[in-house]
Design a protein around this motif. Sequence first.
Motif, PDB file in Angstrom:
ATOM      1  N   LEU A   1       0.849  -1.182   0.000  1.00 43.37           N
ATOM      2  CA  LEU A   1       0.000   0.000   0.000  1.00 43.37           C
ATOM      3  C   LEU A   1       0.888   1.235   0.000  1.00 43.37           C
ATOM      4  O   LEU A   1       1.952   1.242   0.623  1.00 43.37           O
ATOM      5  N   THR A   2       0.436   2.257  -0.679  1.00 43.25           N
ATOM      6  CA  THR A   2       1.057   3.574  -0.580  1.00 43.25           C
ATOM      7  C   THR A   2      -0.034   4.537  -0.147  1.00 43.25           C
ATOM      8  O   THR A   2      -1.035   4.697  -0.855  1.00 43.25           O
ATOM      9  N   GLY A   3       0.151   5.118   1.034  1.00 46.81           N
ATOM     10  CA  GLY A   3      -0.853   5.997   1.607  1.00 46.81           C
ATOM     11  C   GLY A   3      -0.395   7.442   1.621  1.00 46.81           C
ATOM     12  O   GLY A   3       0.743   7.733   1.993  1.00 46.81           O
ATOM     13  N   PHE A   4      -1.287   8.329   1.218  1.00 46.15           N
ATOM     14  CA  PHE A   4      -1.031   9.765   1.189  1.00 46.15           C
ATOM     15  C   PHE A   4      -1.974  10.430   2.191  1.00 46.15           C
ATOM     16  O   PHE A   4      -3.179  10.194   2.148  1.00 46.15           O
ATOM     17  N   VAL A   5      -1.415  11.238   3.070  1.00 44.85           N
ATOM     18  CA  VAL A   5      -2.194  11.881   4.117  1.00 44.85           C
ATOM     19  C   VAL A   5      -2.143  13.390   3.913  1.00 44.85           C
ATOM     20  O   VAL A   5      -1.063  13.987   3.884  1.00 44.85           O
ATOM     21  N   ASN A   6      -3.299  13.999   3.758  1.00 46.47           N
ATOM     22  CA  ASN A   6      -3.411  15.450   3.647  1.00 46.47           C
ATOM     23  C   ASN A   6      -3.087  16.011   5.026  1.00 46.47           C
ATOM     24  O   ASN A   6      -3.877  15.874   5.958  1.00 46.47           O
ATOM     25  N   SER A   7      -1.906  16.598   5.180  1.00 48.75           N
ATOM     26  CA  SER A   7      -1.476  17.005   6.512  1.00 48.75           C
ATOM     27  C   SER A   7      -0.618  18.267   6.483  1.00 48.75           C
ATOM     28  O   SER A   7      -0.042  18.626   5.458  1.00 48.75           O
ATOM     29  N   THR A   8      -0.564  18.891   7.648  1.00 47.19           N
ATOM     30  CA  THR A   8       0.248  20.102   7.808  1.00 47.19           C
ATOM     31  C   THR A   8       1.727  19.726   7.789  1.00 47.19           C
ATOM     32  O   THR A   8       2.089  18.562   7.998  1.00 47.19           O
ATOM     33  N   GLY A   9       2.569  20.709   7.580  1.00 49.42           N
ATOM     34  CA  GLY A   9       4.008  20.476   7.504  1.00 49.42           C
ATOM     35  C   GLY A   9       4.621  19.919   8.771  1.00 49.42           C
ATOM     36  O   GLY A   9       5.649  19.244   8.710  1.00 49.42           O
ATOM     37  N   ASP A  10       4.003  20.170   9.911  1.00 53.73           N
ATOM     38  CA  ASP A  10       4.577  19.679  11.168  1.00 53.73           C
ATOM     39  C   ASP A  10       3.900  18.407  11.683  1.00 53.73           C
ATOM     40  O   ASP A  10       4.259  17.893  12.734  1.00 53.73           O
ATOM     41  N   PHE A  11       2.950  17.860  10.931  1.00 52.48           N
ATOM     42  CA  PHE A  11       2.274  16.626  11.331  1.00 52.48           C
ATOM     43  C   PHE A  11       3.197  15.447  11.045  1.00 52.48           C
ATOM     44  O   PHE A  11       3.758  15.343   9.952  1.00 52.48           O
ATOM     45  N   VAL A  12       3.372  14.540  12.017  1.00 53.24           N
ATOM     46  CA  VAL A  12       4.340  13.446  11.859  1.00 53.24           C
ATOM     47  C   VAL A  12       3.728  12.057  12.049  1.00 53.24           C
ATOM     48  O   VAL A  12       4.459  11.068  12.068  1.00 53.24           O
ATOM     49  N   ASP A  13       2.419  11.960  12.161  1.00 56.10           N
ATOM     50  CA  ASP A  13       1.788  10.675  12.451  1.00 56.10           C
ATOM     51  C   ASP A  13       1.097  10.042  11.240  1.00 56.10           C
ATOM     52  O   ASP A  13       0.101   9.322  11.387  1.00 56.10           O
ATOM     53  N   GLN A  14       1.647  10.257  10.052  1.00 58.14           N
ATOM     54  CA  GLN A  14       1.074   9.653   8.849  1.00 58.14           C
ATOM     55  C   GLN A  14       0.946   8.132   8.993  1.00 58.14           C
ATOM     56  O   GLN A  14      -0.091   7.574   8.617  1.00 58.14           O
ATOM     57  N   PRO A  15       1.963   7.433   9.543  1.00 54.57           N
ATOM     58  CA  PRO A  15       1.811   5.983   9.697  1.00 54.57           C
ATOM     59  C   PRO A  15       0.612   5.590  10.559  1.00 54.57           C
ATOM     60  O   PRO A  15      -0.071   4.605  10.261  1.00 54.57           O
ATOM     61  N   LYS A  16       0.327   6.338  11.609  1.00 59.65           N
ATOM     62  CA  LYS A  16      -0.823   6.029  12.461  1.00 59.65           C
ATOM     63  C   LYS A  16      -2.126   6.211  11.695  1.00 59.65           C
ATOM     64  O   LYS A  16      -3.093   5.475  11.930  1.00 59.65           O
TER      65      LYS A  16
END
Length: 154
Positions: A95-110
Amino acid sequence: MSNPIEDRLTAMGLALPDAAAPAANYVPFVMQGNTLYVAGQISSGPDGLIKGKLGEDMSVEDGARAARTCGLSLLAQVKAACDGDLSRLKRVVKLTGFVNSTGDFVDQPKVINGCSDFLVELLGDAGRHSRSAVSAASLPLGVAVEIEGIFEIS
């Protein structure tokens, strides 16, 4: 004849959505031998698109729920690619997951765990896969998550 994967979905209180048609100039999946490549599926539920930006207006838990909907959509595409026979799914490869997130957000894996955990719960060892989880400054239509997948098919 009953399908074990769909029986398990029903037992989990879930149903596959209709496989979404492409929104631009691409195909929703490509089968090459026994490998199925499914185009990115965006977060969407019964009430429509799941929009938001992690680190701004969405919690990690909300993002994980959005990722789970991507998992359902991925399986809907797998079913469509297999002419309605989901029992042909042998394993989730990547899987390749893309998370719409702010520059300082670090929990994409979660966030992407929402999809990964769902697939393992549904498929057992066949649902275990390699994965990437990355940040995106924005995603199509403002959705929170988009996930693409590679699957082994019989």
